[in-house]
Design a protein around this motif. Structure first.
Motif, PDB file in Angstrom:
ATOM      1  N   LYS A 122      24.844 157.085 -39.445  1.00 58.59           N
ATOM      2  CA  LYS A 122      25.064 158.521 -39.572  1.00 58.59           C
ATOM      3  C   LYS A 122      26.497 158.922 -39.877  1.00 58.59           C
ATOM      4  N   SER A 123      27.454 158.031 -39.672  1.00 60.80           N
ATOM      5  CA  SER A 123      28.850 158.419 -39.850  1.00 60.80           C
ATOM      6  C   SER A 123      29.722 157.204 -40.126  1.00 60.80           C
ATOM      7  N   ILE A 124      30.965 157.485 -40.507  1.00 62.47           N
ATOM      8  CA  ILE A 124      31.974 156.440 -40.626  1.00 62.47           C
ATOM      9  C   ILE A 124      33.105 156.770 -39.664  1.00 62.47           C
ATOM     10  N   THR A 125      33.821 155.750 -39.233  1.00 62.19           N
ATOM     11  CA  THR A 125      34.974 155.932 -38.353  1.00 62.19           C
ATOM     12  C   THR A 125      36.239 155.642 -39.146  1.00 62.19           C
ATOM     13  N   ILE A 181      33.426 160.714 -39.215  1.00 61.97           N
ATOM     14  CA  ILE A 181      33.074 161.675 -40.251  1.00 61.97           C
ATOM     15  C   ILE A 181      31.593 161.508 -40.558  1.00 61.97           C
ATOM     16  N   PRO A 182      30.763 162.527 -40.332  1.00 62.17           N
ATOM     17  CA  PRO A 182      29.339 162.423 -40.681  1.00 62.17           C
ATOM     18  C   PRO A 182      29.158 162.151 -42.172  1.00 62.17           C
ATOM     19  N   LEU A 183      28.227 161.287 -42.517  1.00 62.19           N
ATOM     20  CA  LEU A 183      28.031 160.914 -43.915  1.00 62.19           C
ATOM     21  C   LEU A 183      27.692 162.107 -44.781  1.00 62.19           C
ATOM     22  N   GLU A 184      26.931 163.070 -44.240  1.00 63.11           N
ATOM     23  CA  GLU A 184      26.509 164.200 -45.060  1.00 63.11           C
ATOM     24  C   GLU A 184      27.656 165.145 -45.391  1.00 63.11           C
ATOM     25  N   GLU A 185      28.803 165.000 -44.696  1.00 65.85           N
ATOM     26  CA  GLU A 185      29.949 165.860 -44.982  1.00 65.85           C
ATOM     27  C   GLU A 185      30.844 165.295 -46.082  1.00 65.85           C
ATOM     28  N   ILE A 186      30.626 164.039 -46.465  1.00 59.47           N
ATOM     29  CA  ILE A 186      31.490 163.381 -47.442  1.00 59.47           C
ATOM     30  C   ILE A 186      31.007 163.686 -48.854  1.00 59.47           C
ATOM     31  N   VAL A 187      31.901 164.215 -49.685  1.00 56.56           N
ATOM     32  CA  VAL A 187      31.535 164.524 -51.066  1.00 56.56           C
ATOM     33  C   VAL A 187      32.181 163.555 -52.062  1.00 56.56           C
ATOM     34  N   GLU A 188      33.335 162.999 -51.717  1.00 58.65           N
ATOM     35  CA  GLU A 188      33.979 162.007 -52.578  1.00 58.65           C
ATOM     36  C   GLU A 188      34.792 161.034 -51.728  1.00 58.65           C
TER      37      GLU A 188
END
Length: 259
Positions: A191-194, A207-214
């Motif tokens: 669900k996320s990266i640290t 950082i939640p994966l769905e919040e990452i755009v680039e």
């Protein structure tokens, strides 16, 4: 006319479908109802959006916000979850240029990263040693990643897939909440990266994966004219204070573990 209306008309045409066939056979709605979506006279409800998204294998986000007519459709379909569309600027010889996101307009990048006109309006440079891949230069903000400070630029290489992230490597993350940030990748779960800052004053965070755009992997840096990495006299009091607080925090952590 809305972006969504232009997109579904374009996609339907690519499949060679009439409005009647697409509405009745695929969406299970009347042609009259569907025609209002294509003309922009009516907005499609979420259940219709989901059907259209699944049929064309294109995310609802792209259908609603990006004019996909401007991009090769095959390239869009290859993107992980259609996460983003990456506009690419080339010179007259077909070589990729490195776009520079300006310091003062860095916040506008979050709304313009998928817009070819915005990307084409950025200043560009070329570096002969950065040829394989797509590169972009981002302004360094804050003090979390020394030696990059205000006035510096971080050149990153575009990362297409989360699986390409390497622990210990530094990246520029463009996220919905934080905008542009430069951090070191630590780990990833479903669900996320640290990520972590090189400045020990700052703690790692997720950082939640769905919040990452680039994501852009660090490739090179552009430093201001007065940058002197070995001249410690140029360290200001704020930097010294932050480093001291970081050392104190580490000491407190060690004392806590002993107790």
């Amino acid at each position: 006319m809305s972006t969504f209306a232009d997109n579904i008309r374009f996609l339907r045409g690519k499949r060679g479908l009439s409005q009647h066939a697409f509405a009745n056979d695929i969406l299970i709605i009347s042609r009259d109802r569907y025609s209002k979506y294509e003309s922009g006279r009516s907005e499609a409800p979420y259940e219709v959006l989901i059907k259209i998204s699944k049929y064309f294998n294109i995310s609802i986000d792209l259908l609603l916000t990006v004019d996909i007519r401007k991009y090769p459709l095959e390239d869009i379909l290859k993107l992980p979850d259609n996460r983003i569309v990456l506009p690419v600027v080339v010179d007259q010889l077909g070589n990729n240029s490195i776009e520079i996101v300006p310091q003062k307009a860095s916040m506008g990048y979050l709304s313009g990263y998928g817009d070819p006109e915005y990307i084409e309006g950025l200043q560009r440079i070329t570096l002969p040693f950065l040829t394989n891949g797509k590169y972009r230069a981002f302004p360094a903000l804050g003090d979390s990643m020394p030696p990059f400070k205000d006035g510096s630029y971080i050149i990153g290489k575009y990362v297409e897939n989360f699986d390409d992230l390497k622990p210990g490597k530094s990246y520029v993350f463009v996220t919905l909440n934080d905008g542009i940030s430069y951090k070191r990748f630590t780990s990833r779960n479903t669900k996320s990266i640290t990520v972590a800052a090189d400045n020990s004053f700052y703690k790692p965070y997720d950082i939640p994966l769905e919040e990452i755009v680039e994501i852009w992997q660090y490739a090179s840096g552009i430093f201001p004219e007065d940058f002197e990495p070995e001249n410690f006299d140029n360290y200001n009091l704020k930097d010294m204070f932050l480093e001291l607080r970081g050392d104190i925090r580490k000491l407190d952590d060690k004392v806590s573990t002993i107790k």
